[in-house]
Enzyme design. Structure first.
Site, short mmCIF file in Angstrom:
data_model
loop_
_atom_site.label_atom_id
_atom_site.label_comp_id
_atom_site.label_asym_id
_atom_site.label_seq_id
_atom_site.Cartn_x
_atom_site.Cartn_y
_atom_site.Cartn_z
N ARG A 244 -1.79 0.30 6.06
CA ARG A 244 -0.82 1.36 6.32
C ARG A 244 -0.01 0.97 7.55
O ARG A 244 -0.53 0.35 8.48
CB ARG A 244 -1.53 2.69 6.58
CG ARG A 244 -2.03 3.40 5.33
CD ARG A 244 -0.88 3.90 4.45
NE ARG A 244 -1.33 4.66 3.31
CZ ARG A 244 -1.50 4.16 2.09
NH1 ARG A 244 -1.28 2.87 1.86
NH2 ARG A 244 -1.87 4.93 1.08
N GLU A 273 7.84 5.16 6.04
CA GLU A 273 8.40 4.74 4.74
C GLU A 273 9.30 5.84 4.17
O GLU A 273 8.97 7.01 4.32
CB GLU A 273 7.26 4.44 3.76
CG GLU A 273 6.45 3.26 4.21
CD GLU A 273 5.31 2.90 3.25
OE1 GLU A 273 5.24 3.48 2.15
OE2 GLU A 273 4.50 2.05 3.62
N HIS A 291 6.07 -1.63 -0.32
CA HIS A 291 4.79 -0.98 -0.67
C HIS A 291 4.41 -1.22 -2.14
O HIS A 291 4.32 -0.29 -2.94
CB HIS A 291 4.85 0.54 -0.36
CG HIS A 291 3.50 1.16 -0.19
ND1 HIS A 291 3.26 2.23 0.64
CD2 HIS A 291 2.30 0.86 -0.73
CE1 HIS A 291 1.98 2.57 0.58
NE2 HIS A 291 1.38 1.74 -0.26
C1 DGY Z 1 -2.87 3.45 -2.14
O1 DGY Z 1 -3.48 3.62 -3.18
O2 DGY Z 1 -3.24 3.93 -1.08
C2 DGY Z 1 -1.60 2.68 -2.22
O3 DGY Z 1 -1.21 2.22 -0.98
C3 DGY Z 1 -0.53 3.56 -2.78
O4 DGY Z 1 -0.42 4.65 -1.97
#
Ligand code: DGY
Length: 327
Positions: A244, A273, A291
């Site tokens: 993240r 984001e 992402h």
């Molecule tokens: C997750 O599954 O956390 C991916 O990053 C998509 O949000």
């Protein structure tokens, strides 16, 4: 007669999963426009639906819960494994169960981490831009030299499912040495299979040629990779983030790259984001992906099926398969 439960799916899901959702014995609302919900839309959703199927773009803060006259929702069946966009304390206080989709996106995300590591080390983003701009004037021995990955040291921050899958691909496929941080050592068979060394973060940062972030975003990991952490990495090192954006202080990262304190970075996730810090956008030695970690057809379908199973169980009053523990 009991009324049908109302379910809201906040974004488009793969067609096969949406089809199955529509066959549930429930009143299902799909988001056919795929527009993300506004804060007001989220408040209304919590007031009006029994089940919401949110995802990473639905920022369900404590304030959103507090703005509801009455929270009707009893289940947030998240599409995705990361749940840092949901205030779990507020969910618990409002008696809302939360589920996620662990396990099914492990390999897809590890593949993107590996891709970013190779792209960053081998300057693939730069190379492609160079060629497409018509700047390539032919092969020469000193053109676009880069760093080899095979046999180097990979430091994995957070040796959970995705970290371990990445370690396997790197160890067996690229002969890399695996270093890792984790609260407790990885299971003995994994350590033995990968000859993995458990290190404190500072030692890992100082020793690894590539550092991959694979930890969840929590209060503890926010800005784990800040200026001080980056200063511990060698100048030839690359930072890879598929976890993240919050885990990295992006301003400090941009500075470290500008100053040449580290060689490159490969990022799939960002703190705000879909906005990406301009300083990062302007650096050629950063590979930036939107992402995409879990974004394979197979995986997104599996994530949807997993969320759907949690919804089905809730409707059937069965124990939830992937309940997030929030206390
Ligand atoms: C997750 O599954 O956390 C991916 O990053 C998509 O949000």
């Amino acid at each position: 007669m009991q009324k049908h439960k109302k379910i809201l799916v906040t974004r488009r899901w793969p067609e096969a999963v949406e089809h199955k959702l529509m066959n549930l014995n429930a009143d299902v609302t799909l988001n056919l426009t795929d527009e993300p919900l506004s804060a007001t839309g989220l408040v209304q959703a919590l007031e009006q639906y029994d089940i919401i199927c949110p995802t990473v773009t639905d920022i369900l803060t404590a304030d959103i819960f507090a703005r509801c006259d009455r929270v009707r929702t009893r289940l947030l069946a998240n599409f995705g494994v990361g749940i840092n966009h949901i205030d779990l304390a507020a969910a618990r206080a409002n008696d809302v169960a939360v589920t996620n989709t662990p396990g099914v996106l492990t390999d897809a995300t590890a593949e993107i981490a590996l891709t970013l590591m190779l792209m960053s080390a081998r300057r693939c983003g730069e190379g492609e831009r160079h060629l497409r701009a018509g700047e390539w004037n032919g092969w020469r021995p000193t053109h676009m030299l880069s760093a080899q990955v095979t046999g180097k040291r990979l430091g994995i921050v957070g040796m959970g499912r995705i970290g371990t899958a990445l370690a396997r691909k790197a160890y067996h496929g690229l002969g890399m040495t695996i270093l890792y941080t984790k609260r407790t050592p990885a299971p003995a068979p994994v350590v033995e299979e990968l000859q993995a060394q458990h290190l404190p973060l500072d030692n890992l940062l100082a020793q690894a040629d590539f550092v991959s972030l694979n930890c969840p975003a929590t209060a503890e990991t926010r800005h784990l990779i800040n200026a001080a952490a980056l200063s511990k990495m060698p100048q030839h090192a690359h930072l890879i983030n598929t976890a993240r954006g919050d885990v990295v202080d992006e301003k400090a990262l941009a500075k470290a790259l500008q100053k040449g304190d580290i060689a490159g970075a490969g990022l799939d996730v960002y703190a705000d984001e879909p906005k990406v810090d301009t300083a990062l956008l302007n650096l050629s030695q950063v590979v930036l992906l939107p992402h995409m970690g879990s974004g394979t057809v197979e995986t997104r379908e599996a994530m949807g099926m997993c969320a759907l199973e949690n919804v089905r169980r809730h409707l059937a009053d069965e124990p939830l398969q992937d309940r997030v523990r929030y206390n």
